[in-house]
Motif scaffolding. Structure first.
Motif, PDB file in Angstrom:
ATOM      1  N   ALA A   1      -7.062   4.328   8.255  1.00 52.12           N
ATOM      2  CA  ALA A   1      -7.561   3.630   7.474  1.00 52.12           C
ATOM      3  C   ALA A   1      -6.927   2.373   7.463  1.00 52.12           C
ATOM      4  CB  ALA A   1      -8.074   3.811   6.149  1.00 52.12           C
ATOM      5  N   GLY A   2      -5.534   2.441   7.160  1.00 47.98           N
ATOM      6  CA  GLY A   2      -4.617   1.312   7.138  1.00 47.98           C
ATOM      7  C   GLY A   2      -4.366   0.325   8.169  1.00 47.98           C
TER       8      GLY A   2
ATOM      9  N   ASP B   1       0.834  -1.197  -0.068  1.00 52.52           N
ATOM     10  CA  ASP B   1      -0.093  -0.026  -0.017  1.00 52.52           C
ATOM     11  C   ASP B   1       0.886   1.160  -0.122  1.00 52.52           C
ATOM     12  OD1 ASP B   1      -2.421  -1.265   0.005  1.00 52.52           O
ATOM     13  OD2 ASP B   1      -2.338  -1.509   2.142  1.00 52.52           O
TER      14      ASP B   1
ATOM     15  N   ALA C   1      -4.117  14.164   4.359  1.00 50.94           N
ATOM     16  CA  ALA C   1      -4.553  12.944   3.726  1.00 50.94           C
ATOM     17  C   ALA C   1      -3.827  11.745   3.886  1.00 50.94           C
ATOM     18  CB  ALA C   1      -4.670  13.262   2.033  1.00 50.94           C
ATOM     19  N   ALA C   2      -2.441  11.958   4.101  1.00 50.12           N
ATOM     20  CA  ALA C   2      -1.672  10.915   4.420  1.00 50.12           C
ATOM     21  C   ALA C   2      -1.751  10.149   5.730  1.00 50.12           C
ATOM     22  CB  ALA C   2      -0.265  11.187   4.300  1.00 50.12           C
TER      23      ALA C   2
ATOM     24  N   ARG D   1      -4.812  10.124   7.310  1.00 50.41           N
ATOM     25  CA  ARG D   1      -5.966   9.699   6.936  1.00 50.41           C
ATOM     26  C   ARG D   1      -5.750   8.097   6.412  1.00 50.41           C
ATOM     27  NH1 ARG D   1     -11.170  11.437   7.182  1.00 50.41           N
ATOM     28  NH2 ARG D   1     -10.537  13.561   7.267  1.00 50.41           N
ATOM     29  N   PHE D   2      -5.128   8.127   5.524  1.00 50.46           N
ATOM     30  CA  PHE D   2      -4.696   6.746   4.766  1.00 50.46           C
ATOM     31  C   PHE D   2      -3.992   5.816   5.815  1.00 50.46           C
ATOM     32  CE2 PHE D   2      -1.405   3.895   2.831  1.00 50.46           C
ATOM     33  CZ  PHE D   2      -2.125   3.514   1.777  1.00 50.46           C
TER      34      PHE D   2
ATOM     35  N   PHE E   1       0.304  11.927  -1.605  1.00 49.53           N
ATOM     36  CA  PHE E   1      -0.972  13.037  -1.419  1.00 49.53           C
ATOM     37  C   PHE E   1      -0.072  14.245  -1.359  1.00 49.53           C
ATOM     38  CE2 PHE E   1      -2.592   9.157   0.693  1.00 49.53           C
ATOM     39  CZ  PHE E   1      -3.776   8.878   0.059  1.00 49.53           C
TER      40      PHE E   1
ATOM     41  N   CYS F   1       1.916   1.532   4.013  1.00 49.55           N
ATOM     42  CA  CYS F   1       1.742   0.547   5.106  1.00 49.55           C
ATOM     43  C   CYS F   1       1.875  -1.038   4.864  1.00 49.55           C
ATOM     44  CB  CYS F   1       0.244   0.509   5.540  1.00 49.55           C
ATOM     45  SG  CYS F   1      -0.481   2.129   6.301  1.00 49.55           S
TER      46      CYS F   1
ATOM     47  N   GLN G   1       1.022   5.361  -1.375  1.00 48.28           N
ATOM     48  CA  GLN G   1       0.420   6.277  -2.072  1.00 48.28           C
ATOM     49  C   GLN G   1       0.925   7.690  -2.019  1.00 48.28           C
ATOM     50  OE1 GLN G   1      -2.794   6.087  -3.663  1.00 48.28           O
ATOM     51  NE2 GLN G   1      -2.713   4.244  -3.485  1.00 48.28           N
TER      52      GLN G   1
ATOM     53  N   CYS H   1       2.949   1.694   9.348  1.00 46.48           N
ATOM     54  CA  CYS H   1       2.836   2.703   8.403  1.00 46.48           C
ATOM     55  C   CYS H   1       3.997   3.833   8.773  1.00 46.48           C
ATOM     56  CB  CYS H   1       1.418   3.195   8.399  1.00 46.48           C
ATOM     57  SG  CYS H   1       0.073   2.155   8.347  1.00 46.48           S
TER      58      CYS H   1
END
Length: 332
Positions: free
Chosen positions: A144-145, A17, A137-138, A140-141, A21, A28, A19, A34
């Motif tokens: 979630a992860g 995972d 946003a990172a 928040r990622f 942002f 993660c 990403q 993470c």
């Protein structure tokens, strides 16, 4: 087919995972640990000594805390970390970076989620300036992860659920591994020619001269690892790994590699650490080393299994590559 003696991981190591942002990259791993790191813009704006970045890591599980590490550009002594020019935490730099943990790290993360700029300063001198665009946003990622969204432990996606609602981190896959021993076999002219045929490399890339020698390393149990050169550039050397046994050479079995001919795996900037009994690679996307992929493998007597994978998909100044895969080597 390779055998995984203790536990075969169901996840694909190649599909971590990861990403981006705004000005932050985040990943993660398979354990739910993470990391996120800041990215830079125009290289013309970078400091003379190279890019400076900030990185944040969070452990998995209900009690998982933050660690914040910020480059200090060789500055030692007392430093202040500021968000939008307001001091948030203080520490002392000893080795070109400063680390914050516990309550300090939690306070930094809480402030940067709604901030615009992070700076590191020593008195009136600003050592580092980091854009916080995309940091929320990172975070928040990561929420979630790690299964934190909607709980009181979330950094951004906060809710009323208790910390006990956060799942524990995954156990690391355990991989049976062998310690290196013995003496490496040599590669004859005829064996090298056969290896070149099996490698799928262009003939020019396996030229048998002194600058393109085959490196060999004893693995134990009568096996030798041989790294056949297969092309190079300004900052990357490609090799195809072979296993030598009983005077014969076969392409090595590797559970994951970023490239290859289809018949054989290819490794980039590979080296064998006999003391640790690990094979490692470090493929750089460009000379600066601010993007690419590196991996570490162990030998189980039949093939190589990856125990760590780190990536940086964006060539934007960060040399802090993010982990997307982790396993535990169990030596026998």
């Amino acid at each position: 087919m390779l055998t995984l003696a203790l536990l075969l991981a169901a996840a694909d190591p190649a599909k971590g995972d990861f990403q981006v942002f705004g000005d932050w990259a985040v990943a993660c791993d398979n354990l739910r640990a993470c990391e996120m790191t800041s990215l830079l813009g125009d290289p013309a704006d970078w400091p003379d000594d190279g890019p400076l970045t900030a990185s944040i890591a969070r452990d998995a599980g209900p009690q998982g805390g933050f660690t914040v590490e910020v480059d200090a550009d060789k500055t030692t002594g007392a430093l202040a970390l500021n968000i939008d020019d307001k001091p948030v935490a203080h520490s002392v730099s000893k080795e070109s970076s400063v680390r914050f943990g516990g309550a300090d790290a939690a306070r930094i993360v809480a402030a940067l989620a709604n901030g615009k700029t992070l700076t590191l300063s020593q008195g009136p001198l600003t050592i580092l300036t980091v854009s916080l665009a995309g940091s929320s946003a990172a975070l928040r990622f990561i929420d979630a992860g790690q299964g934190r969204a909607g709980t009181v432990t979330a950094a951004v996606a906060k809710g009323s659920k208790p910390a006990s609602a956060v799942p524990a981190g995954n156990a690391a896959p355990r991989i049976a591994a062998q310690r290196a021993s013995g003496v490496a076999a040599s590669v004859s002219v005829a064996m090298r020619a056969e290896m070149a045929k099996l490698s799928g490399c262009d003939e020019a890339d396996t030229d048998n001269d002194t600058t393109m020698k085959v490196d060999t390393f004893a693995l134990g149990g009568g096996a030798t690892l041989a790294l056949l050169p297969c092309g190079s550039g300004a900052y990357n050397l490609n090799t195809v790994p072979f296993i030598l046994r009983g005077g014969k050479a076969q392409p090595a079995d590797i559970d994951y590699s970023g490239d290859g001919s289809g018949e054989a795996a290819m490794l980039t900037n590979a080296w064998w650490d006999a003391k640790a009994s690990t094979l490692s690679t470090h493929a750089k996307g460009r000379g600066l080393g601010d993007c690419g992929e590196d991996a570490t493998y162990v030998w189980d007597g039949k093939g190589f299994w990856m125990i760590e994978l780190r990536r940086m998909d964006e060539c934007r100044g960060s040399v802090h590559w993010l982990r997307t895969w982790k396993a535990e080597a169990v030596y026998r």
